[in-house]
Design a protein around this motif. Structure first.
Motif, short mmCIF file in Angstrom:
data_model
loop_
_atom_site.label_atom_id
_atom_site.label_comp_id
_atom_site.label_asym_id
_atom_site.label_seq_id
_atom_site.Cartn_x
_atom_site.Cartn_y
_atom_site.Cartn_z
N UNK A 1 43.44 -62.29 31.69
CA UNK A 1 44.51 -63.14 32.18
C UNK A 1 45.98 -62.32 31.84
N UNK A 2 45.88 -61.74 30.76
CA UNK A 2 47.07 -61.07 30.10
C UNK A 2 47.28 -59.76 30.92
N UNK A 3 46.23 -58.98 31.32
CA UNK A 3 46.05 -57.77 31.95
C UNK A 3 45.31 -57.77 33.14
N UNK A 4 45.66 -58.33 34.11
CA UNK A 4 44.84 -58.39 35.21
C UNK A 4 44.64 -57.00 35.95
N UNK A 5 45.49 -56.12 35.71
CA UNK A 5 45.56 -54.74 36.53
C UNK A 5 44.71 -53.71 35.54
N UNK B 1 44.05 -50.31 30.59
CA UNK B 1 43.80 -49.17 29.89
C UNK B 1 44.73 -48.53 28.95
N UNK B 2 46.09 -48.48 29.75
CA UNK B 2 47.24 -47.87 28.92
C UNK B 2 47.76 -48.67 27.62
N UNK B 3 47.34 -50.12 27.82
CA UNK B 3 47.50 -50.97 26.80
C UNK B 3 46.67 -50.76 25.72
N UNK B 4 45.38 -50.34 25.71
CA UNK B 4 44.38 -50.74 24.70
C UNK B 4 44.67 -50.00 23.38
N UNK B 5 45.11 -48.73 23.14
CA UNK B 5 45.32 -48.11 21.95
C UNK B 5 46.45 -48.68 21.19
N UNK B 6 47.69 -49.30 22.07
CA UNK B 6 48.81 -49.80 21.17
C UNK B 6 48.37 -51.31 20.88
N UNK B 7 47.41 -52.03 21.33
CA UNK B 7 46.97 -53.30 21.05
C UNK B 7 46.14 -53.12 19.94
N UNK B 8 45.24 -52.04 19.79
CA UNK B 8 44.72 -51.92 18.55
C UNK B 8 45.30 -51.67 17.40
N UNK B 9 46.47 -50.76 17.63
CA UNK B 9 47.39 -50.71 16.12
C UNK B 9 48.02 -51.85 15.84
N UNK B 10 48.29 -52.52 17.11
CA UNK B 10 49.30 -53.67 16.66
C UNK B 10 48.59 -54.71 16.05
N UNK B 11 47.47 -55.20 16.56
CA UNK B 11 46.74 -56.36 16.34
C UNK B 11 45.66 -56.22 15.41
N UNK B 12 44.90 -55.16 15.17
CA UNK B 12 43.56 -55.13 14.65
C UNK B 12 43.59 -54.42 13.30
N UNK B 13 44.32 -53.25 13.18
CA UNK B 13 44.22 -52.37 12.04
C UNK B 13 45.12 -52.44 11.03
N UNK B 14 44.84 -52.76 9.72
CA UNK B 14 45.64 -53.07 8.74
C UNK B 14 45.46 -52.19 7.51
N UNK B 15 46.12 -51.60 6.67
CA UNK B 15 46.08 -50.82 5.73
C UNK B 15 47.13 -51.00 4.54
N UNK B 16 46.61 -50.83 3.58
CA UNK B 16 47.56 -51.20 2.26
C UNK B 16 47.25 -49.83 1.07
N UNK B 17 48.13 -49.14 0.64
CA UNK B 17 47.88 -48.23 -0.61
C UNK B 17 49.19 -48.23 -1.59
N UNK B 18 49.03 -47.78 -2.77
CA UNK B 18 50.15 -47.74 -3.52
C UNK B 18 50.90 -46.29 -3.52
#
Length: 653
Positions: free
Chosen positions: A342-346, A351-368
């Motif tokens: 529904x958000x990406x009917x085209x 396909x253009x959005x997938x990589x940025x969606x992954x980095x924005x929503x899914x992957x998190x990292x912490x280090x000292x």
């Protein structure tokens, strides 16, 4: 990667570090009157021009900033030298890796004879080739400037660690090291940057630290002692049985990950329960797992290093997103209320959005270790570019990726004058008081990293601030006839009917906006100080933001042994059951950051699973998240680490 290849990377990294630190130390002393013994001249020398004076101001601000955290003058200069050498090395390692992926034209493989410089730059500016190499430097800096729009943490020329440039002889030697024949094949490998990160600190340096103190004396020693790169097969084993297995269960086995995740453990003849259907373990029936929109799947590595776990999860998420979009009845996202389709009917836009969606929503990292931010963000950005290539998205059609959720755990600004100055600039004043409380609570962030239970410590402060502001708004609205109360100004927070979480989100946004203004308004040479202050503040707020989230997958190769001596008291108070070893505390923290039926995957020493010292940990923590997969791997897994390991996955009850 074969041991012979890793050894070649180690030799190259150590040699590059040595020549860069020696060169930069000479420049600091000879040009900028910043001595390795910690002495810093009060004013710049008369021999410096305007540009050099500006560079010196950034260098001195960085050294002073480090001293604000408690470093001795000599240590602050040494740490700046390490930062400068590491940043410079990483930049040119990055260019080699970007060349190998055709993300930049050939720019350093042949030095000034590289095709990008000769055919692109000199074609437009034929007079820009100078004997001292300054024209080539300008060309490379233009590449850095272009890359900084997306990988700012490594390529931003305003970074004080980037103030120094290697002199001509050193620069040529550095390029010769990186262009050596025995390294020719490594630049196309994603894990190369991780090995450079590990080998930047030598084994001798680690040994001397252990000889000086049995326990790490500070966060830097804690980070360096535990820099052990996780082998790819371990990363895959743990990721396959956490993220891969969760998606496999959500799809009831109908997923390509069943083939991709070759280490996923599955029961013979297992079946999947429907919603509300009773099941029994002996029947080999998998409990029903509610399907999620992929944007709601959160993964974190709380000791992320170079981001090896996150890179592999990126690969799995590409499949997860595509399978979800292919389904016409995908689950709605918590973020938008709509399904992915529904958000990406085209299809092309999706396909253009997938990589940025992954980095924005899914992957998190912490280090000292601040250097991890450079490595992990670069690695994830390069992985996103490879995904665009595989998806056949041309460079000009790729959206700019400006955000990743890699956070440095470090104390909030140590400059008390700037803390007071910034806090007093915040409106309403309640935000200023909240900011100062946050700074106080973040004192041990650099020593404890993701173990700092900052979300618990600040819960009362956030609740109190929200209630105080709501009360203030109510009082301001009293005494007016209906319809005559003054309208809320645009700069004010709208807290009508919101909870603590939403209040903090609004406060966070206002603090970030105010930090940008605070830096932009800097005058009289204090811009560098304010920029360092703002960077630290943003990282601190980002750490709090991550700590307040709950994750579906926690993956880690945590540090082991004793924690930092500076945080010993606070650590033992926060983790009374798991205080014997920092690795068991990380497992406990991983469970805290999870939600029911989340999975925690880790590679650690195997000793906590059988020594009597850890009996309480086994009873208390593992009852909350019993093991579902366990592999006793033994010795020789973590490169030079003298430890017998186990890789295991827990499922939170």
């Amino acid at each position: 990667m074969e041991k012979e290849t890793r050894s070649a990377i180690e030799r190259a990294t150590q040699k590059a570090r040595s020549i860069l630190e020696n060169d930069f130390a000479e420049q600091l002393a000879g040009d900028y009157d910043v001595m390795v013994d910690g002495q810093v001249a009060e004013n710049p020398g008369a021999h410096l021009g305007g540009h050099q004076k500006a560079l010196r101001a950034r260098i001195v601000a960085s050294v002073q900033h480090k001293r604000m955290t408690g470093m001795a003058p000599k240590d602050a200069v040494a740490d700046y030298l390490r930062d400068a050498a590491f940043t410079t090395l990483n930049r040119f390692v990055a260019l080699k890796m970007l060349e190998a992926r055709s993300l930049v034209q050939e720019c350093i493989t042949k030095g000034e004879a590289s095709s990008g410089f000769v055919n692109e730059y000199l074609a437009f500016a034929p007079g820009a080739k100078f004997p001292d190499g300054s024209g080539y430097k300008i060309y490379l800096e233009s590449i850095f400037d272009e890359l900084s729009t997306e990988v700012k943490v490594l390529f931003d020329r305003r970074d004080p660690a980037a103030a120094l440039w290697p002199r001509k002889a050193t620069f040529e030697e550095l390029l010769a090291i990186l262009n050596a024949p025995d390294l020719r094949e490594v630049w196309s490998e994603d894990e190369t940057i991780g090995w450079v990160y590990q080998y930047f600190n030598s084994g001798d340096e680690r040994r001397k630290m252990r000889e000086a103190s049995q326990a790490p004396r500070n966060s830097r020693e804690l980070a360096i002692r535990n820099q052990f790169f996780t082998p790819s097969y371990v990363v895959q084993f743990l990721s396959d049985n956490t993220l891969g297995r969760i998606w496999y269960e959500m799809r009831k086995g109908d997923t390509k990950l069943a083939e991709v995740c070759k280490y996923m453990v599955r029961g013979y003849g297992e079946s999947f329960a429907d919603a509300g259907q009773p099941y029994a373990d002996e029947d080999n029936v998998v409990p029903h797992r509610l399907q999620k929109d992929p944007r709601d799947l959160r993964i974190i590595d709380p000791a992320c290093g170079s981001g090896h776990f996150l890179l592999y999860c990126f690969r799995l998420l590409l499949t997860i997103y595509q399978e979800t979009w292919d389904d016409s009845d995908g689950a709605p996202s918590e973020a938008t209320g709509n399904s992915l389709r529904e958000d990406y009917p085209d299809s092309e836009r999706f396909r253009r959005a997938i990589p940025s969606l992954i980095l924005r929503h899914n992957l998190h990292g912490v280090d000292i270790d601040p250097r991890c931010a450079q490595i992990a963000q670069l690695a994830l950005w390069m992985r996103a570019q490879r995904a665009y290539l595989d998806l056949e998205i041309r460079r000009e059609n790729r959206p700019i990726i400006r955000r990743s959720n890699i956070v440095i755990a470090e104390p909030m600004p140590g400059d008390s004058v700037l803390v007071d100055e910034f806090a007093s600039s915040l409106t309403p004043p309640i935000l200023g008081r909240l900011f100062k409380e946050i700074v106080d609570q973040m004192t041990l962030a650099g020593e404890m990293g993701a173990l700092l239970q900052i979300e618990r410590q600040l819960a009362f402060s956030i609740h109190r601030a929200r209630e105080a502001y709501v009360l203030q708004q109510e009082r301001q609205g009293q005494g007016y006839l209906p319809g005559f109360a003054p309208e809320r100004r645009q700069s004010e927070l709208d807290l009508s009917g919101i909870d603590d979480d939403t209040f903090f989100e609004q406060a966070e946004e206002k603090i970030f906006t105010s930090l940008k203004i605070f830096v932009a308004d800097a005058v009289n040479g204090i811009g560098a100080r304010r920029r360092l202050f703002a960077d630290d503040a943003e990282q601190g707020i980002a750490l709090i933001d991550i700590a307040r989230k709950r994750f579906d997958v926690v993956l880690m190769n945590p540090p082991f042994g004793a924690g930092s001596l500076q945080a010993k008291s606070a650590f033992e108070k926060a983790y009374p059951v798991t205080k014997h070893d920092i690795l068991t505390a990380f497992i406990e923290r991983g469970i805290q950051l999870s939600q029911p039926r989340s999975r925690v995957g880790a590679i650690t020493s195997r000793t906590p699973f059988f020594l009597s010292t850890y009996e309480l940990w086994r009873k208390d923590v593992l009852e909350k998240a019993p093991p579902v997969v366990f592999a006793d791997l033994g010795a020789g897994v973590l490169d030079s680490a003298m430890v017998e390991t186990a890789a295991f996955c827990l499922e939170v009850v």
